[in-house]
Enzyme design. Structure first.
Site, PDB file in Angstrom:
ATOM      1  N   THR A 112     -58.954 -36.271 -70.531  1.00  0.00           N
ATOM      2  CA  THR A 112     -58.544 -34.964 -71.055  1.00  0.00           C
ATOM      3  C   THR A 112     -57.584 -35.093 -72.235  1.00  0.00           C
ATOM      4  O   THR A 112     -56.808 -36.065 -72.310  1.00  0.00           O
ATOM      5  CB  THR A 112     -57.841 -34.154 -69.933  1.00  0.00           C
ATOM      6  OG1 THR A 112     -57.206 -33.009 -70.504  1.00  0.00           O
ATOM      7  CG2 THR A 112     -56.774 -34.969 -69.217  1.00  0.00           C
ATOM      8  N   TYR A 136     -51.026 -33.454 -63.905  1.00  0.00           N
ATOM      9  CA  TYR A 136     -52.471 -33.543 -64.134  1.00  0.00           C
ATOM     10  C   TYR A 136     -52.770 -34.541 -65.251  1.00  0.00           C
ATOM     11  O   TYR A 136     -53.552 -35.483 -65.076  1.00  0.00           O
ATOM     12  CB  TYR A 136     -53.034 -32.152 -64.472  1.00  0.00           C
ATOM     13  CG  TYR A 136     -54.430 -32.217 -65.029  1.00  0.00           C
ATOM     14  CD1 TYR A 136     -55.481 -32.703 -64.258  1.00  0.00           C
ATOM     15  CD2 TYR A 136     -54.710 -31.822 -66.340  1.00  0.00           C
ATOM     16  CE1 TYR A 136     -56.778 -32.798 -64.771  1.00  0.00           C
ATOM     17  CE2 TYR A 136     -55.986 -31.912 -66.860  1.00  0.00           C
ATOM     18  CZ  TYR A 136     -57.008 -32.405 -66.070  1.00  0.00           C
ATOM     19  OH  TYR A 136     -58.270 -32.508 -66.596  1.00  0.00           O
TER      20      TYR A 136
END
Ligand code: UDP
Length: 321
Positions: A112, A136
């Site tokens: 990501t 995350y």
């Protein structure tokens, strides 16, 4: 494929099947939808369950693994980091060990742009410093680092695909986004426009951007899926470990999205302006040169109107169905 019943995983299954592969979806169905698994078998299981992984790998003998399964709510990762490190990091360790135990040495990993944190400069190139600002993003960066160590020690070949903002739905209306809870801008803006959801809150309009709202790089989920097929076919061509940013290279603001939703739906988007959301950088835009050169891939269906129109069509399918 882990997470094959999820939003991006299901689109990747569809793209793989169209290219002649048989994608086996391995998914615990915590966030995935059984109905989204349509292009190959579903094997229900958790990536932390080594026994189940061993059995499924032995049955299907995959040539490679695409690893989508992960928790991906930034806010939840701040309030419950253990859940993210356990699933995203420990779960991936279990998966990689199972793969290597069966002689599978090719992995395409869903990473990501959140691994960059607040970027030093935009557009973001792959070799910029990775300093994630939430658990995350940190969990995904830890996996990238782990994969590098496994490349050195065990010859694992992996491609890390760092997604920007995945959005839209398949153009044939077959599959689309179904998060629960839904936190993403485009589905929430469509729900607000249709009256099915609450008015949208724009998270801050005092950013140092042209219209004051955050700028992101929205990429159509079918473009993302196509990049996975390219990545699989070129795995290992550029070293044992290679990272690619997957975006369009164009920045789109929250207000630009609201305007596109109004064009597509013909309705206004009821909204108010709220405070900034913690952890939101002002601008995240991908540099696309490496993916173009090495994967021979560009996002060619990611103009904002196509993204919003396919997302809108998908919401109509779900609402009527
Ligand atoms: N956003 C917003 N209101 C919402 C949801 C999102 O203003 O209800 C903004 C958010 O601040 C960000 C952009 O929309 O700048 C995209 O957010 P999203 O949650 O869709 O994706 P993320 O960037 O977190 O991956």
């Amino acid at each position: 494929m882990t997470g094959g019943a999820g939003y991006i995983g299901a689109h990747a299954c569809k793209a793989l099947a169209a290219s002649g592969y048989l994608p086996v979806a391995y998914d615990n169905l915590v966030h995935g939808q059984e109905a989204a698994v349509r292009w190959g078998p579903l094997e229900r299981g958790d990536i932390a369950d080594r026994g189940r992984l061993d059995a499924v790998i032995a049955t299907h003998q995959p040539i490679a693994v695409m690893h989508f399964a992960a928790f991906a709510y930034v806010g939840e990762s701040v309030s419950d980091p253990g859940k993210y490190y356990r699933n995203n990091v420990c779960g991936t360790l279990s998966l990689v060990e199972a793969m290597l135990g069966h002689g599978i040495d090719r992995l395409v990993f869903s990473s990501t742009c959140a691994t960059y944190g607040v970027p030093a400069k935009v557009p973001i190139t792959e070799d910029q410093p990775q300093q994630p600002i939430n658990p995350y993003g940190k969990s995904k960066l830890m996996v990238e680092q782990m994969l590098a160590d496994f490349a050195g020690a065990h010859g694992l070949k992996s491609t890390m695909l760092r997604y920007f903002n995945a959005a839209g739905a398949s153009r044939d209306g077959a599959i689309g986004e179904c998060h629960d809870p839904e936190t993403h801008l485009i589905p929430l803006a469509l729900d607000a426009a249709s009256g099915r959801g609450a008015p949208l809150t724009v998270f801050g309009d005092d950013y140092p951007t042209p219209d004051g709202t955050c700028v992101r790089d929205y990429i159509h989920v079918e473009d993302l899926a196509a990049a996975h097929v390219r990545a699989l076919e070129r795995l290992g061509n550029h070293g044992a470990m290679r990272a690619y940013n997957l975006g369009t290279g164009s920045g789109v603001s929250v207000r630009d999205i609201l305007a596109a939703v109004e064009r597509t739906t013909g309705r206004s988007v009821p909204h108010d302006i709220g405070p900034r959301r913690p952890g939101d950088p002002a601008i995240l835009v991908s540099d696309v040169a490496r993916a173009r050169a090495e994967l021979d891939w560009v996002a060619d269906r990611s103009d904002v109107d196509s993204i919003v129109a396919t997302a809108w069509a998908w919401q109509q399918v779900r609402a009527n169905g």
